[in-house]
Design an enzyme around this catalytic site. Structure first.
Site, mmCIF file in Angstrom:
data_model
loop_
_atom_site.group_PDB
_atom_site.id
_atom_site.type_symbol
_atom_site.label_atom_id
_atom_site.label_comp_id
_atom_site.label_asym_id
_atom_site.label_seq_id
_atom_site.Cartn_x
_atom_site.Cartn_y
_atom_site.Cartn_z
ATOM 1 N N GLU B 62 0.814 -1.220 0.000
ATOM 2 C CA GLU B 62 0.000 0.000 0.000
ATOM 3 C C GLU B 62 0.848 1.271 0.000
ATOM 4 O O GLU B 62 0.581 2.218 -0.731
ATOM 5 C CB GLU B 62 -0.956 -0.003 1.199
ATOM 6 C CG GLU B 62 -2.153 -0.947 1.057
ATOM 7 C CD GLU B 62 -1.819 -2.404 1.317
ATOM 8 O OE1 GLU B 62 -0.673 -2.703 1.709
ATOM 9 O OE2 GLU B 62 -2.707 -3.260 1.124
ATOM 10 N N HIS B 131 -11.536 -5.434 8.724
ATOM 11 C CA HIS B 131 -12.061 -5.112 7.393
ATOM 12 C C HIS B 131 -13.331 -4.265 7.450
ATOM 13 O O HIS B 131 -14.030 -4.164 6.453
ATOM 14 C CB HIS B 131 -12.398 -6.394 6.618
ATOM 15 C CG HIS B 131 -11.220 -7.140 6.098
ATOM 16 N ND1 HIS B 131 -10.410 -7.893 6.901
ATOM 17 C CD2 HIS B 131 -10.713 -7.255 4.850
ATOM 18 C CE1 HIS B 131 -9.456 -8.455 6.171
ATOM 19 N NE2 HIS B 131 -9.608 -8.081 4.927
#
Lengths: 331, 327
Positions: B62, B131
């Site tokens: 990321e 999540h």
């Protein structure tokens, strides 16, 4: 030996001039820091000048530079004016970043100088991105990314190395290995201390260079750029060097011996080239004095420029957080 | 052309397609956006049509690919970076906060960063505590960033284009529970991306919300109407900069405010909006400002616990009734 290597007298004296400009400028900066004209952190490049000077002397104006918080030398060697650099360190609006960045954040769009990044390894992905933009827009430019060996321990180093090879990005990674990440020796922070070898783990071509020898650095850079352009692949160059001063303005240097510093100073980049030129009768004391006088005048003019700079009006405090207008039609 | 009906996912995809058509500098980059079709299938089919130069699959890094996107934006491109979820964006937070948000200022205005970063957010799919979070407030805290939260299908369709025309870094949050929902998409944006919109007019209480909680506030307003409480619903749309005028005007009219925010209450957006009302609208209030937020717990896996943690329309109704009755 690379064909483009220039070892003629005029060029070498110019390289010496560039290194001396950095050396004398930073020596003056320590004084200005003690006088509290420069505040914040002050990370000196003294001892490492051959790398910035050697690399920059091969680059074209369209090549892009991404540097770290120890970037006064890179900025000077790239061609930013000494006055605009010092004014930045004084925090004035005539500084190269309008005074908003200070010593660690020198920027200059005209010079394709994409800053002083003070997050260790933070500049590597940015450099890869600039290279991606060059590639996608068919520009011939190479992005040159400087960082210290401390960055090699960061995840962003590995992510950027991988992406650069994976996507064939024209980046020259220049690792300035001065042996210490702040006060932690390389052997205490890396399982593999041959950093050039790490590049091979990503399939990236690499070399180790004597970072105290400006001729070697220039030659290695020239070969690296050629390889980057012919293979469309990035390149990793590890320059072995040493910083003669502390990490920053607040460093007691408890982690290394004075004798070690002395030994490295003996093979310093400035003294080395200076002696070589003298021994080979390319250069005499008078010329050296002339050079020093010229640099002294440049520094004095820079101080005058910086001191004459205006302070930003506090009414403009929040300027340049966002762009003033949007591109194209709003909404 | 009239409005068409699309799912939220289709609306997002249509926005990306339009951006790719309009500007050749635009490309989409992220984990599994290409061959896989996107973690949430938003970019499904785009790789086949636009190819690997414009729909770029990245490794799982990321910080690396967000940083590359920021660099590419500085280099003259217009990247759309997809980070799978806000949870993973923490791995890229260095690049977003220390680079994208600061470079313009640190360079004295020389370098702007026209990057758009999209990320999924929100709970409701039983994906547990790594999540499911809503951390819009983390990014809305940062000067130098703009933060969008499309809560309607039209905004899902058009906000990306608006964000790409902005010269500064913009983060777009896409709530996962909206993806499968169908709704009307108008041909043009409803407003400038930085404006809040009143989604329902009312007189008694203002419900201030955004993103995935918008439909909950609208549901609550329907239920309140049945018991003769007239709720106005303000959709913030842009979380930084905040359009304070729109919600302050509404509160000036209704004299009561409830903020519905899927983030946690502590140090969250709801607290910020509440403080703005106290500072600038205090004398128009007839009741304390209230907040309906997610319970202070990492989102749990079992459905009944997950739902118990999240703001619900019933809670909003209950709270509105309470403040109307002076409780």
């Amino acid at each position: 030996m690379n064909q483009k290597l220039r070892i003629d007298r005029v060029h070498l004296i110019n390289q010496l001039r560039q290194m001396l400009r950095i050396r004398r400028f930073e020596e003056k900066c320590t004084q200005l820091y003690a006088e509290e004209k420069i505040r914040g952190f002050l990370h000196l490049y003294i001892g490492e000048e051959a790398i910035a000077v050697g690399v920059m002397s091969v680059l074209s104006p369209e090549d892009q530079i991404v540097a770290t918080y120890r970037e006064h030398g890179h900025a000077l060697a790239r061609g930013l004016s000494m006055g605009s650099i010092l004014a930045e360190m004084f925090g004035r609006t005539n500084g190269c970043s309008r005074g908003r960045g200070g010593s660690m954040h020198l920027f200059d769009k005209q010079m394709s100088f994409y800053g002083g990044n003070a997050i260790v390894a933070g500049g590597l992905p940015l450099a890869a991105g600039l290279a991606m933009a060059n590639k996608k827009q068919d520009r011939d430019a190479v992005t040159v990314c400087f960082f210290g060996e401390g960055a090699v321990a960061e995840g962003e180093f590995h992510e950027a190395m991988n992406l650069a090879v994976l996507w064939k990005l024209p980046v020259l990674f220049v690792c300035e290995n001065n042996g210490y990440a702040m006060g932690t020796a390389l052997s205490l922070s890396e399982s593999e201390t041959n950093l050039a070898r790490k590049a091979s783990g990503y399939g990236m071509a690499s070399s180790q260079v004597d970072g105290m020898n400006v001729v070697d650095v220039e030659s290695a850079t020239s070969s690296a750029l050629e390889l980057i352009k012919t293979t469309s692949q990035p390149y990793f160059m590890e320059c072995k060097t040493y910083r003669f001063r502390g990490h920053s303005s607040f460093d007691g240097q408890l982690y290394r011996e004075k004798e070690e510093i002395r030994q490295w100073e003996e093979k310093g980049p400035v003294i080395r080239l200076q002696n070589w030129l003298k021994e080979n009768n390319h250069f005499n004391e008078d010329e050296l004095d002339e050079l020093e006088t010229e640099i002294k005048a440049e520094i004095e003019a820079a101080i005058e420029f910086a001191e004459g700079g205006a302070w930003e009006d506090t009414g403009d405090l929040c300027k340049d957080v966002y762009s003033p207008t949007r591109e194209g039609e709003p909404g | 052309m009239n409005a068409q009906t699309l799912t939220y996912r289709e609306a997002l995809r249509a926005g990306i397609e339009q951006a790719l058509e309009d500007d050749e500098r635009v490309f989409l980059m992220g984990e599994d956006v290409g061959r896989y079709g996107g973690c949430y299938a938003v970019s499904k089919g785009l790789f086949d049509y636009y190819g690997e130069q414009r729909i770029i699959d990245t490794p799982l890094c990321e910080s690396g690919f967000v940083g590359v996107g920021i660099g590419a934006a500085m280099g003259g491109l217009r990247p759309i970076i997809e980070v799978m979820t806000v949870n993973f964006s923490l791995l890229a937070m260095d690049q977003i906060v220390n680079s994208a948000a600061t470079l313009r200022h640190m360079s004295g205005g020389q370098f702007n960063i026209p990057v758009v970063i999209r990320m999924a957010c929100g709970a409701g799919r039983q994906l547990a505590a790594q999540h499911s979070h809503s951390w819009e407030n983390f990014y809305a805290h940062i000067p130098g960033l703009k933060v969008l939260s499309p809560g309607t299908h039209t905004d899902a369709r058009h906000m990306l284009g608006q964000a790409l025309r902005d010269p500064d870094p913009v983060i777009i949050f896409e709530h996962v529970m909206l993806l499968n929902e169908s709704g009307e998409v108008s041909e043009a944006p409803e407003a400038d991306m930085e404006s809040a919109l009143v989604r329902r007019l009312g007189d008694d209480v203002t419900l201030i919300t955004y993103g995935g909680s918008l439909h909950k506030a609208l549901d609550a307003a329907d239920k309140l109407a049945e018991i003769n409480i007239s709720a106005e619903v303000v959709d913030l749309r842009c979380l930084r900069p905040l359009d304070t005028d729109t919600f302050l005007s509404s509160v000036a009219k209704t004299h009561r405010a409830i903020i519905i925010d899927e983030g946690w209450k502590t140090c969250g957006l709801a607290g910020e909006i509440s403080a703005i009302i106290m500072e600038q609208g205090f004398w128009s209030l007839d009741a304390p400002v209230k907040r309906v937020c997610t319970a202070e717990v990492p989102i749990p896996y079992p459905s009944h616990l997950e739902q118990a943690a999240l703001p619900q329309a019933e809670q909003i109704v209950e709270m509105a009734q309470a403040i109307m009755e002076g409780r």
